[in-house]
Design an enzyme around this catalytic site. Structure first.
Site, short mmCIF file in Angstrom:
data_model
loop_
_atom_site.label_atom_id
_atom_site.label_comp_id
_atom_site.label_asym_id
_atom_site.label_seq_id
_atom_site.Cartn_x
_atom_site.Cartn_y
_atom_site.Cartn_z
CD GLU A 62 -2.60 1.17 2.68
OE1 GLU A 62 -3.67 1.80 2.71
OE2 GLU A 62 -2.15 0.53 3.65
CE LYS A 112 -7.57 1.32 3.30
NZ LYS A 112 -6.38 1.89 3.99
CB CYS A 171 -4.38 -1.69 4.27
SG CYS A 171 -3.51 -1.61 5.87
#
Length: 252
Positions: free
Chosen positions: A36, A109, A143
């Site tokens: 990330e 995300k 994540c």
């Protein structure tokens, strides 16, 4: 590819990562996954943070690496969408997966990490993404998404491999390792979780990169140092596990 990140310095990170990508390809990799925010670190609250327009230097680096080596290369970077309104120029935390033919797939995300204030500085995504990578169905997350099982469940039936690049702090490393295996077991799919090492923004990162198979077995692991871990994935194995243990059919 488990690696450290030079804080807010894309040029330095490109220079460090390029030979490592070459090494991974030399070791037989068809897909190379970076972390990330691989080019800048997780510093969204920094007013000088190096955000980029969509298709900026970070995604160009991924695409150039993929084209040069004839493989897929991915990682997340802070990109401002071309349709962003003037009143809200927040970037997305965008996982870009670049193919050897020049294609680029983007997953933004969906779950910004509000505990660290990411939601104030990052525009959340809205769309789940699955990509065909050489006949392997690959779904993309980033994540903190790992904590939200329902998102993985939505894609499970049509996914062979989940890719999860991360900057997951050492303080919660047990959560990271446990959730990676949980997502693999409950969805009967491979999970590839790649985390950074080193320190950035006052946070320590322990790596703990994992490649987990559909039964929850660890195929490859990283510890606290920069390293490249390898594993083969098999769509036939995914199908066989799901055929033997028909757990997905019982979801309600």
């Amino acid at each position: 590819m488990q690696h450290d990140i030079a804080w807010n310095d894309p040029t330095a990170n490109f220079a460090r990562l390029a030979p490592r990508i070459e090494r991974a390809v030399g070791g037989g990799a068809d897909v190379v996954l970076l972390t990330e925010t691989f080019s800048v670190g997780f510093g969204f609250d920094d007013p000088d943070f190096a955000t980029e327009p969509e298709g900026g230097p970070s995604s160009q680096f991924l695409a150039a690496s993929a084209g040069e080596h004839g493989v897929w290369v991915g990682g997340s970077c802070p990109e401002i969408r071309p349709d962003a309104a003037a009143a809200d120029r927040r970037p997305s935390n965008c996982f870009v997966l670049a193919g050897p033919d020049g294609t680029q797939h983007r997953y933004r995300k969906i779950h910004p990490f509000s505990f660290a204030g990411e939601d104030r500085f990052v525009r959340p995504g809205t769309e789940l993404v699955t990509v065909d990578v050489g006949g392997v169905r690959v779904s993309m997350f980033v994540c903190y998404d790992l904590r939200f099982a329902d998102a993985f469940w939505q894609l499970a039936a049509d996914t062979d491999v989940f890719l999860v690049p991360a900057n997951w702090p050492e303080a919660r490393r047990e959560h990271w390792m446990t959730l990676l295996r949980a997502r693999a077991i409950e969805n009967q799919a491979y999970v590839v979780g790649v985390n950074r090492v080193g320190s950035g923004g006052g946070i320590d990162y322990s790596g703990d990169t994992r490649i987990v198979d559909p039964l929850g077995e660890l195929l490859a692991t990283g510890s606290r140092e920069e390293t490249i871990v390898f594993a083969d994935v098999s769509t036939e194995h995914v199908a066989a596990v799901r055929d033997r243990f028909r757990f997905l059919d019982d979801r309600r």
